[in-house]
Design a protein around this motif. Structure first.
Motif, short mmCIF file in Angstrom:
data_model
loop_
_atom_site.label_atom_id
_atom_site.label_comp_id
_atom_site.label_asym_id
_atom_site.label_seq_id
_atom_site.Cartn_x
_atom_site.Cartn_y
_atom_site.Cartn_z
N ALA A 128 0.83 -1.22 0.00
CA ALA A 128 0.00 0.00 0.00
C ALA A 128 0.86 1.26 0.00
CB ALA A 128 -0.94 -0.01 1.21
N ARG A 151 -4.70 4.94 9.29
CA ARG A 151 -5.60 3.88 8.81
C ARG A 151 -7.05 4.30 9.07
NH1 ARG A 151 -2.05 -0.45 8.30
NH2 ARG A 151 -0.16 -0.18 9.55
N ASP A 152 -7.89 4.07 8.09
CA ASP A 152 -9.31 4.34 8.24
C ASP A 152 -9.85 3.45 9.36
OD1 ASP A 152 -12.24 3.41 7.48
OD2 ASP A 152 -11.92 5.40 6.59
N ASP A 176 -12.44 0.50 7.80
CA ASP A 176 -11.99 -0.67 7.03
C ASP A 176 -10.49 -0.90 7.05
OD1 ASP A 176 -10.97 1.26 5.30
OD2 ASP A 176 -12.41 0.86 3.70
N THR A 185 -8.13 0.79 5.67
CA THR A 185 -7.41 1.27 4.49
C THR A 185 -6.34 2.27 4.91
OG1 THR A 185 -9.38 1.04 3.12
CG2 THR A 185 -7.67 2.52 2.30
N THR A 192 -2.48 9.56 0.74
CA THR A 192 -2.84 8.96 -0.54
C THR A 192 -3.70 9.96 -1.31
OG1 THR A 192 -4.87 7.97 0.31
CG2 THR A 192 -2.86 6.63 0.45
#
Length: 173
Positions: free
Chosen positions: A24, A70-71, A74, A76, A104
């Motif tokens: 990622a 990180r979300d 989920d 992400t 991102t």
């Protein structure tokens, strides 16, 4: 010294880097929306790996470091943010931990960096980190605005890798 502190915000969990974050993070650093204002070229997977390991090691060596955003829903990966000891070849050298943030493409412009910086700067203040610096490309207006919004002030311009950079400073609140 030990592993990264875990911090939660309303929308994110900030954790230390993990080896399984490589794919990622490599994808993030290959995106022109990410690297254009941070060095101007994609970061090879090998360099992303070395930076990931440096982030883990900074926590061990100094008791502070960078986090992966990180979300909370989920998991992400939204970006990286935090303190580094880069030992950059900048004259005069930076003399305090360096704060940096990278998001991102999908996370940019959503307020994530401000939300994360607010809790991280509270953390640095609580851990007696007297001051931090950040370097920002003069063309990166959004990062300059964000830095000023969270308490950084411009103190200098220097050359790094042949390009002019702004140096910003924030003392403990």
């Amino acid at each position: 010294m030990g592993p990264a502190a875990i911090i939660e915000t309303e929308r994110m969990t900030l954790t230390g880097h993990r080896t399984d974050d490589l794919d990622a993070l490599a994808a993030m650093w290959a995106d022109p929306a990410v690297y254009t204002m941070i060095g101007g070229k994609p970061r090879p997977r090998e360099e992303v790996w070395i930076r990931l390991l440096r982030s883990i090691g900074t926590w061990t060596a100094f008791g502070y470091g960078a986090w992966v955003l990180r979300d909370r829903g989920d998991g992400t990966i939204l970006g990286e943010i935090g303190l580094i000891e880069a030992k950059r070849e900048i004259a005069p050298p930076l003399d305090a931990p360096e704060m940096g943030w990278t998001l991102t493409r999908d996370a940019q412009g959503q307020g994530y960096a401000h939300e994360a910086l607010a809790v991280i700067l509270d953390w640095t203040d609580a851990h007696d980190i007297a001051r931090t610096l950040c370097i920002i490309d003069p063309g990166n207006a959004s990062s300059i605005r964000l830095a000023m919004r969270v308490g950084y002030r411009a103190i200098d311009e220097r050359t790094y890798h042949g390009s002019l950079i702004g140096v910003y400073e924030r003392g403990r609140a």
